[in-house]
Design an enzyme around this catalytic site. Sequence first.
Site, PDB file in Angstrom:
ATOM      1  N   TYR A 159       0.837  -1.204   0.000  1.00  0.00           N
ATOM      2  CA  TYR A 159       0.000   0.000   0.000  1.00  0.00           C
ATOM      3  C   TYR A 159       0.869   1.251   0.000  1.00  0.00           C
ATOM      4  CZ  TYR A 159      -3.835   3.126   1.303  1.00  0.00           C
ATOM      5  OH  TYR A 159      -4.778   4.131   1.313  1.00  0.00           O
ATOM      6  N   LYS A 163       0.998   3.842  -3.248  1.00  0.00           N
ATOM      7  CA  LYS A 163       0.551   5.228  -3.098  1.00  0.00           C
ATOM      8  C   LYS A 163       1.706   6.207  -3.344  1.00  0.00           C
ATOM      9  CE  LYS A 163      -3.839   4.751  -2.214  1.00  0.00           C
ATOM     10  NZ  LYS A 163      -4.873   5.274  -3.143  1.00  0.00           N
TER      11      LYS A 163
END
Length: 241
Positions: A159, A163
Amino acid sequence: MKTVLITGANKSIGFETAKQLLGVGYYVYLGCRDLAKGEQAVKQLQSMGLNQVEPIVIDVDNIASIRAARGQIKALDVLINNAGISGGMSQSSTETEINVFRDVFETNFFGVVEVTQAFIDLLKQSAAPRIVNVTSGLGSLTCQSDPDYVHYQVKPVTYVTSKAAMNAYTIVLAYELRDTAFKVNAVDPCYTATDFNNHSGPGTVQDAAARVVKAAVLGPDGATGQFFSDDNAPETGISPW
């Protein structure tokens, strides 16, 4: 009437973002992977008297789905790349299987790129085009490397890296469009109670969506190429990359 496409909009922050933009007069293309869920979300909005909305099937992991969605939309002023997955919040950088990295990047990074590229021609026809990439404070490399950062111990590797990659794409995209009417920004909705995190966040979807909407409706003097995050920078609202 200005138009907006929101990916992953049939629930949670995406749904609330649609609701708030409908409330200020936008026509909303409510992006969803499952048409039945999209239609259910639209009916819920219509029951509130918010009628300028229609479901659009768009799976950001599937280029054929993206192209089909592009064929259904004839004009667009705002693109909100909201769809995202976590990959699981307990991950090891040395043990997480590469397929998990691929799956998370497919949605959180490659999906953003493909959707943006598919709709950029429509956005260029708008007098005031806006692109909002919904990111996370965890995607800040500066914060992630600072032991004093409030979320320093939170490092779900797929994650965080996906991002951070999306943030980098936002920087480059904003730079390439710097001499146009575009405003391109990354927005951290902040740690919000949603299905995404088993409702562990302290924030509300209303506040989270308001942050996204703020970037979507920026005026001609608004910022571009910024990373907005009230969590990472409560005083200025501008997070370090």
